[in-house]
Every structure is written in C-alpha cells, then in structure tokens.
Write an enzyme that holds these catalytic residues in place. Sequence first.
Site, short mmCIF file in Angstrom:
data_model
loop_
_atom_site.label_atom_id
_atom_site.label_comp_id
_atom_site.label_asym_id
_atom_site.label_seq_id
_atom_site.Cartn_x
_atom_site.Cartn_y
_atom_site.Cartn_z
N ASN A 134 0.87 -1.17 0.00
CA ASN A 134 0.00 0.00 0.00
C ASN A 134 0.91 1.23 0.00
OD1 ASN A 134 -1.78 2.07 0.46
ND2 ASN A 134 -2.70 1.20 2.29
N ARG A 163 -2.51 -1.93 -3.62
CA ARG A 163 -3.70 -1.11 -3.42
C ARG A 163 -3.59 0.11 -4.32
NH1 ARG A 163 -4.85 3.48 0.95
NH2 ARG A 163 -7.06 3.79 0.57
N HIS A 214 -12.51 3.83 0.05
CA HIS A 214 -12.61 2.79 1.09
C HIS A 214 -13.35 1.55 0.58
CE1 HIS A 214 -12.45 6.35 4.13
NE2 HIS A 214 -11.22 5.91 3.89
N ARG A 244 -11.11 16.76 7.41
CA ARG A 244 -11.86 17.09 6.19
C ARG A 244 -13.27 17.53 6.57
NH1 ARG A 244 -10.64 11.49 3.21
NH2 ARG A 244 -8.48 11.32 3.92
N GLU A 273 -8.05 -4.59 5.09
CA GLU A 273 -7.93 -4.29 3.68
C GLU A 273 -6.79 -5.07 3.03
OE1 GLU A 273 -9.12 0.24 3.02
OE2 GLU A 273 -8.02 -0.02 4.88
#
Length: 398
Positions: free
Chosen positions: A7, A88, A177, A238, A381
């Site tokens: 990743n 990823r 996601h 965010r 993940e």
Amino acid sequence: MKILVINSGSSSIKFKLFEMDTREVVCKGFIEQIGFGKSYASVTNNLTGKTFEMKGSIPNHGFGIDVMNRMLEDALGGGAKVDAVGHRVVQGADLFSESVLIDYDVMEKIRELIPLAPLHNPAHLAGMRETMRVSPNTPNVAVFDTVFHQTMPKSAYMYPLPLEFYERFKVRRYGAHGTSHGFVSREAAKLAGTSYDKFSCITLHLGSGSSVAAIKNGRCVDTSMGLTPLEGLMMGTRCGDIDPAIVPFLMKNAGLNYEEIDEIMNKQSGLLAICGTNDMREIEERTNSGDEAAKLAFDMFVRRVKKYIGAYIAILGRIDALVFTAGIGENDPKIRAAICEGLDVFGISLDTHKNTFPSREARLVEQDGAKIKIAVIPTDEELAIALETERVVKASRK
C-alpha cells in the site's frame, strides 16, 4: 501461495506478506516520511516476533521499495519466495471494474487518472515499477478502492452539473474505502448467516477518513465520498458535505485563493477545526470534562453519520445489518452508542453490555431479538487485497 501486499501512500509504504494457505501474516512493516529527509522503516517477523528498524533518508518510493525488500530478507533470514504482489490503488475511476494483472497498458491508465488522485496514484505507480523491475517474473495485481462502488446506478454517481464535465473530465462519484466496505460487508453477512447476494446493509467506515456505503443484495448502490474523498461525513481534518457556495464566498470575502481553501477543507477542517484535535479519544475525554467545543465536535460527527443512515435506509428500503468498522467504528463504544441512539424506529437497537464488552473479534452487538443486526467488524484491507490477488493470479493460469 505467498502474497506480498503493498500500500503505497503519498509519503509512506505499508506492506504485509501473507501465507495464503493459512491466511497468516508472515511479516508486516511500514516506511514513513518518504521524501522528508528523516525517514523511518520497520518490519516485524510475526513468527519470531523480531523487529528490524532503519532510520535515514528515503528520497522516493522506488528507493523505499528497495529498502522494503532488503528488510524483508533480513527479517526472514535470507528471504522467502513471493508468488505474487498485490497493490492497493486508490483511484481506478470508471476505467477498471475489477482487479487486474498489471502490465504497461494498466500502468498507463493509472497514470492517466493522476488528476483524480494526485497524491496517491503516482505513489502506487512508483511501487509497481520498482517491484516489477526487481522481480520481473512475479505477477503483480492492481486492486482498486473504487471497484466496489462501480455497481452504483447512474442516478447515484452522476452530479447535477453540465454533462460536459462528466464527458470531458470524468466528474462523477467514485467513492473510496471500497476494499474495506466490501470486506466488512461480506464478513457481516457470514455473521448474520445470510447469503451475500441476498444481504443488504449500511457499512460505516469511521476513522480519520470516514465514509458510508449502502449495499443491496451484495452490491454497492450508493456511497458518501464522491469525486474525491472530501465529500460526505465530517472527518478528522476534512469538512465533508458543505454548501458549495462557501468556496466562492470565501474567495470573495476572506481573500482566500483556491489552493488555500482546498488546503483548509482537506487538512484544517472537520473535528480539528471545531475543537483543535482530530483524535476522538481526546475529544471524548474533554467532553467528559465539560469542554463545550469537544462536545460540539462529537455531536456534529454523530449527527452527520445518523443523517446518512436515515438516507440510505430510505434508498435501500430495508437492511439486514448496520456495520461499524475502522479505527473509530471498531474501537469506540461511545460513538456506536450515540449513533444508534434513537434509531429504534428503524429496528436498530444496541445492547449496552455487548457494545462495551472489550473484544477485537468480529461480533454482533444488537439487543436479542432486534430486527436489525449491528455488527462490529475489524477491517482488513490487506487481507482483502491478498485474496483478490490470489483470485486474479489463479484465474490467469487457467
């Protein structure tokens, strides 16, 4: 089969080496602060518990992959044959509807999508190039975060903007996601004892970055993040959903330019903007001490999650489960309780004892006899990427 999952982030590389026969993690590690002069790398052999560390300058991701390979060899006492590598990839847009073996054409398409993921896709490409240079005969697979959301209907992914923006610039909802939402929804179906193709749920990936997905009969039909990961829930730094007219208003009245507003919305907003921290643990401690700013941040976060749950129940018509995952969703019983409070009207009723019982296992925490299951599923993940990589490689050999 041994599969290495990589990743590559904007300034980091995380990696895990899986033995797929047992799904065990043989080694795991990370490299951080790439390109900042004071980089740090660590790898742990899970079988021996021994950790190897390195501090120094890692100027770019290509150099970082070399460091990773050397440290893996040290950790494994001479190395282990890697049968495949899974990467990823944050943004595959609508060019990819499934995971694929990486070749020149695939890398060129990922490069074309850099404007949609300027921080991440270049890092992914660097990881791919270096891995394939070092081991040219090892199959590499790209697993896209956006693929899970490609089943959304056009009415969900289109924006009510001039069609030219979609046709020329690919402006549409892509979500993020997706690897996590797909993994935890499948695990929740297993917990509920329901076939995935008949399973409908709402998945809440709540962490520093947060998103919601609506899943009907095993297919994503809507998600909260949009063209970029800025849309949707209030997050650590965010802003999530805001009135878009705020941007030109601030440009005109506060003298801010586009770059400054973009920086504010992505890195200076959310929980951080309201109470000065993006750590939910600290926010809850301060709330318990009577800190009004922390309480406001907590309440805003919970309120926005609830709004999406209500909206997605309306879209889905019915759900079998509400699923919590990621750092906050998995580990914060207070957040789960606050989100579920008042949702009895939908058949969502949390059991206080089950919710607060400490566990890192996938589990159900609804009241006995409740209409809707409430699942807490630790996301993985990397394992999901490894499983996809294994599937793609085996299919290519048939």
